[in-house]
Design a protein around this motif. Structure first.
Motif, PDB file in Angstrom:
ATOM      1  N   TRP A 255       0.799  -1.289  -0.133  1.00 49.83           N
ATOM      2  CA  TRP A 255      -0.062   0.067  -0.062  1.00 49.83           C
ATOM      3  C   TRP A 255       0.848   1.333  -0.119  1.00 49.83           C
ATOM      4  O   TRP A 255       0.498   2.205  -0.710  1.00 49.83           O
ATOM      5  CB  TRP A 255      -0.772   0.096   1.258  1.00 49.83           C
TER       6      TRP A 255
ATOM      7  N   LEU B 175      -8.239   2.402  -2.302  1.00 48.95           N
ATOM      8  CA  LEU B 175      -8.196   1.839  -1.027  1.00 48.95           C
ATOM      9  C   LEU B 175      -9.605   1.145  -0.905  1.00 48.95           C
ATOM     10  O   LEU B 175      -9.605  -0.144  -0.278  1.00 48.95           O
ATOM     11  CB  LEU B 175      -8.185   2.911  -0.024  1.00 48.95           C
TER      12      LEU B 175
ATOM     13  N   ARG C  69      -9.037  -2.341  -2.915  1.00 48.10           N
ATOM     14  CA  ARG C  69      -8.302  -3.200  -2.102  1.00 48.10           C
ATOM     15  C   ARG C  69      -9.253  -3.699  -1.103  1.00 48.10           C
ATOM     16  O   ARG C  69      -8.880  -5.132  -0.797  1.00 48.10           O
ATOM     17  CB  ARG C  69      -6.926  -2.633  -1.673  1.00 48.10           C
ATOM     18  N   ALA C  70      -9.829  -2.925  -0.409  1.00 50.64           N
ATOM     19  CA  ALA C  70     -10.832  -3.497   0.824  1.00 50.64           C
ATOM     20  C   ALA C  70     -11.732  -4.321   0.255  1.00 50.64           C
ATOM     21  O   ALA C  70     -11.906  -5.446   0.799  1.00 50.64           O
ATOM     22  CB  ALA C  70     -11.182  -2.285   1.499  1.00 50.64           C
TER      23      ALA C  70
ATOM     24  N   ALA D 209     -10.106  -7.817  -0.598  1.00 46.98           N
ATOM     25  CA  ALA D 209      -9.644  -8.438   0.760  1.00 46.98           C
ATOM     26  C   ALA D 209     -10.886  -9.285   1.304  1.00 46.98           C
ATOM     27  O   ALA D 209     -11.015 -10.267   1.788  1.00 46.98           O
ATOM     28  CB  ALA D 209      -8.955  -7.487   1.694  1.00 46.98           C
ATOM     29  N   ARG D 210     -12.003  -8.356   1.118  1.00 48.81           N
ATOM     30  CA  ARG D 210     -13.222  -8.953   1.969  1.00 48.81           C
ATOM     31  C   ARG D 210     -13.903  -9.831   1.189  1.00 48.81           C
ATOM     32  O   ARG D 210     -14.268 -11.097   1.846  1.00 48.81           O
ATOM     33  CB  ARG D 210     -14.189  -7.629   1.925  1.00 48.81           C
TER      34      ARG D 210
ATOM     35  N   MET E 233     -19.410  -1.903   4.045  1.00 50.53           N
ATOM     36  CA  MET E 233     -17.722  -2.166   4.236  1.00 50.53           C
ATOM     37  C   MET E 233     -17.594  -2.113   5.918  1.00 50.53           C
ATOM     38  O   MET E 233     -16.680  -2.669   6.274  1.00 50.53           O
ATOM     39  CB  MET E 233     -17.118  -1.226   3.635  1.00 50.53           C
TER      40      MET E 233
ATOM     41  N   PHE F 213     -13.958  -2.871   7.954  1.00 49.56           N
ATOM     42  CA  PHE F 213     -13.323  -2.024   7.257  1.00 49.56           C
ATOM     43  C   PHE F 213     -13.795  -0.608   7.666  1.00 49.56           C
ATOM     44  O   PHE F 213     -15.036  -0.416   7.555  1.00 49.56           O
ATOM     45  CB  PHE F 213     -13.226  -2.268   5.757  1.00 49.56           C
TER      46      PHE F 213
ATOM     47  N   PHE G 162     -14.316   2.613   7.054  1.00 55.53           N
ATOM     48  CA  PHE G 162     -14.434   3.657   5.848  1.00 55.53           C
ATOM     49  C   PHE G 162     -15.456   4.801   6.557  1.00 55.53           C
ATOM     50  O   PHE G 162     -16.352   4.269   7.363  1.00 55.53           O
ATOM     51  CB  PHE G 162     -14.989   2.786   4.519  1.00 55.53           C
TER      52      PHE G 162
END
Length: 695
Positions: free
Chosen positions: A266, A446, A449-450, A453-454, A492, A497, A499
């Motif tokens: 990152w 961002l 990418r989240a 990953a999720r 999210m 995450f 956010f």
């Protein structure tokens, strides 16, 4: 110009380079006219005929094959060091394994191991040339005087092809070196201004392997260092190889295209993005522009994101196909992800249409394709063939013309059987436009990418929404895009995450700028720009062929009223009642206005005149009069025609403000429609008033 190619056979000490004579029809080499590099103007059609079976096609290596580490630069440069150009004898083939070298007088001397790719002697070691003329004892003349002016002519160097013979031995690639003044491209007078560049231009030929390219580059570098000249490399780039990091800058119509090399962390991604924006700023380039009417928008450059791995084997989409299925389904169920970050050109004929914008039954077919991915995943497990993902989705992720590249999710480089460059395990997200600030782009990355990953940890499975006409009725308006995107942020957050919707407030304000607002009788009326698909028209005759225009005459606004009583008031636009719809909050109502802003030569319904200026009234149906309102102009209200673009943001803002007038509503008693609660809306587009379709 030096005809050159890599010889076939073993590469014990690196690639073996061959050259040969060129037999041309004119017996002289005449370059084609132009100011392009020399290598692009060679008369290759004049070379002797070669059959299709013998033609030296460049076959790219399979990207799925594992590759070792590249040899160190010093090992490659050792082949072209000073010691190898001083007439030293080659290594004895027999003794090289034991570290003994044969000298010119037959004596032996200590030597290092033979150079091989990946390992080799120090730069001062002697080398062996593998090529024609080297006998078992290593005393062949061609090898003895390699890289020497006294080198003998190799066998078959000047072999002339006979009639109807396929000249397969003739090299069809060449290394070109020329002195060229770049000022020449601007005309003869430009060459007299300033000083010459003082550099040599080297045209690199096409090669199959990166090792061959690096070997040739080492020879060029050593020669330039010895001669004391400066070089500019041009021609063919290095072969595609995952071990090579490239940052490519390409001029494209209207934009400068920069392909940034992949990142592994990152911190590296943030650094590259901020560096790119800063470098563009220092070069007087920008990711934003102001149109003639003052509208603040992007330059049109694609901020496309490519996701995958360093090699196809590392790609998360090939290792876990559920990840791609999850992203596709989640994007479809949240239209704000398709429209919030894109450019002005959206819709079925855009550069990144959604799945349900291609054709009516596309979503139905997508559901079947996703079911097949999950079924095959359960059947094969970890050994699921990667080509199944490509075959399942290739004919689904397309635009209305069947183009697989112009799709919101482009899998052209996922695992296509067409070419080696199509089997890279990469996914390209195209519904992104370059935002005006680096931090806005970082926020988008961002979020991506989240999500990866999720969904890697927990695949997303849900019923695909049938949006139908509501896709372009509701989700082209900023209010409903904001509401849908707030659901994404909340989703999210529930997934762990952290956010915050405030991180994306600049995106919403940039995408849907405020045009103006007016207050009257406790009601606030707000106008914002909305989205409008611009469709590609049919083919028309044009000089030299046919052309297809884009209908940019249509525009859309969002009208939002707060403190609104739908039993008493009605909002009208050019005298037509608007179908104001509740947002779920008491007194908060929204509707869209679709209108023709101007009359271009080629457009849908050319007989319909422009509907500007737009006059909005807050009408009291009990009192039969307008309580207030405003006017919106698509150009200067006084008829001023701007000759230049705004020089800065302040001038652009002044042009925008001049087009909104907080007055000009209809005076006196009005014959009005019934209150909003009784206004009949369209069954197809209940949130939109289309002025082209009077009611």
């Amino acid at each position: 110009m030096l005809p050159i190619k890599v010889a076939e056979g073993p590469r014990l000490s690196g690639p073996v380079w061959l050259t040969g004579a060129w037999f041309l029809r004119d017996e002289r080499l005449y370059l084609m006219p132009g100011d392009s590099p020399m290598g692009l103007r060679l008369p290759l059609d004049s070379l002797p005929w070669v059959s299709k079976a013998d033609f030296p096609y460049l076959v790219e290596p399979d990207p799925t094959v594992a590759r070792g580490d590249l040899p160190a630069h010093g090992l490659i440069a050792a082949r072209y060091g000073t010691a190898s150009r001083e007439g030293l004898a080659p290594l004895n083939t027999t003794a090289s394994a034991t570290g003994i070298a044969a000298t010119a007088d037959g004596q032996t001397a200590a030597a290092g191991p033979l150079y091989r790719t990946g390992s080799g002697p120090a730069p001062e070691a002697t080398r062996t040339m593998q090529g024609p003329g080297t006998d078992a004892s290593g005393s062949g003349q061609a090898a003895r005087f390699a890289q020497s002016p006294g080198q003998n002519e190799p066998p078959g160097f000047a072999r002339v092809p006979t009639r109807h013979e396929s000249a397969h031995w003739v090299s069809r690639t060449a290394l070109c070196v020329e002195v060229r003044d770049p000022r020449r491209a601007s005309g003869p007078k430009a060459e007299a201004v300033g000083k010459a560049s003082g550099v040599l231009y080297v045209f690199m030929p096409p090669l199959e392997l990166l090792q061959d390219y690096l070997d040739l580059l080492a020879a060029i570098e050593a020669t330039a260092q010895e001669q004391g000249v400066q070089l500019v490399l041009e021609g063919y780039p290095p072969p595609r190889d995952p071990r090579l990091k490239l940052l490519q800058v390409t001029p494209d119509p209207g934009v400068i295209e920069v392909n940034v090399h992949p990142v592994s962390s990152w911190a590296e991604l943030v650094h590259n993005t901020e560096f790119l924006y800063q470098a563009a700023f220092e070069s007087r380039l920008s990711a934003e522009k102001f149109m003639t009417d003052g509208r603040h928008t992007g330059t049109g450059g694609g901020n496309h994101f490519v996701l995958g791995g360093a090699t196809p084997a590392d790609s998360p989409f090939l290792r876990k196909p559920e990840l791609l299925a999850s992203l596709l389904l989640y994007w479809h169920n949240h239209p704000s992800l398709s429209y919030l970050f894109s450019g002005m050109f959206v819709g079925p004929t855009s550069q990144a249409p959604r799945v349900d914008e291609a054709r009516n039954d596309q979503l139905y077919e997508l559901e079947i394709a996703l079911q097949e991915i999950h079924r095959n995943r359960q059947a094969y497990g970890q050994s699921m063939p990667p080509w199944l993902v490509d075959r399942a989705l290739r004919n689904i992720l397309i635009d209305v013309t069947g183009n697989t590249h112009r799709s919101e999710f482009s899998i052209d480089k996922m695992y296509s059987p067409d070419s080696a460059t199509g089997r890279l395990g990469l996914l390209e997200l195209r519904a992104f436009e370059m935002p005006p600030h680096a931090r806005m782009s970082i926020a988008q990355q961002l979020l991506l990418r989240a999500m990866v990953a999720r969904f890697w940890k927990t695949p997303y499975q849900a019923t695909a929404s049938r949006w139908g006409t509501s896709l372009h009725d509701r989700f082209l308006l900023p209010t409903f895009i904001r509401m849908d995107f707030d659901d994404v942020i909340l989703d999210m957050q529930d997934a762990g995450f952290g956010f915050d919707s405030a991180w994306f407030a600049p995106h919403l304000e940039f995408r849907f700028p405020l045009l103006g607002s007016v207050r009257s009788a406790g009601i606030e009326l707000t106008l914002r720009n909305a989205l409008e698909p611009w469709h590609v028209m049919g083919e028309e005759g044009a000089p030299g062929g046919t052309a297809r225009y884009v209908d940019s005459s249509l525009e859309r606004l969002e009208v939002r009223a707060t403190g609104f009583n739908d039993s008493r008031y009605v909002i009208t636009c050019n005298g037509q009642a608007m179908p104001m719809q509740s947002t779920g909050t008491v007194g908060d109502y929204v509707a869209g206005v679709r209108y023709k802003a101007w009359s271009p030569p080629s457009a849908l319904h050319p007989s319909i005149p422009a509907h500007v200026p737009l006059v909005f009234d807050i009408v009291d149906t009990w009192m039969q009069r307008s309580l207030g309102g405003c006017q919106y102009h698509v150009a200067h209200p006084g008829g001023l025609s701007y000759e230049n673009f705004p020089v800065n943001s302040y001038e652009a803002e002044s042009r925008r403000l001049s087009r909104f007038v907080a007055m000009g509503h209809t005076p006196g008693t009005m014959v009005v429609a019934p209150a909003t609660i009784k206004v009949a809306a369209s069954r197809e587009f209940p949130f939109t008033l289309d002025l082209r379709h009077p009611r």
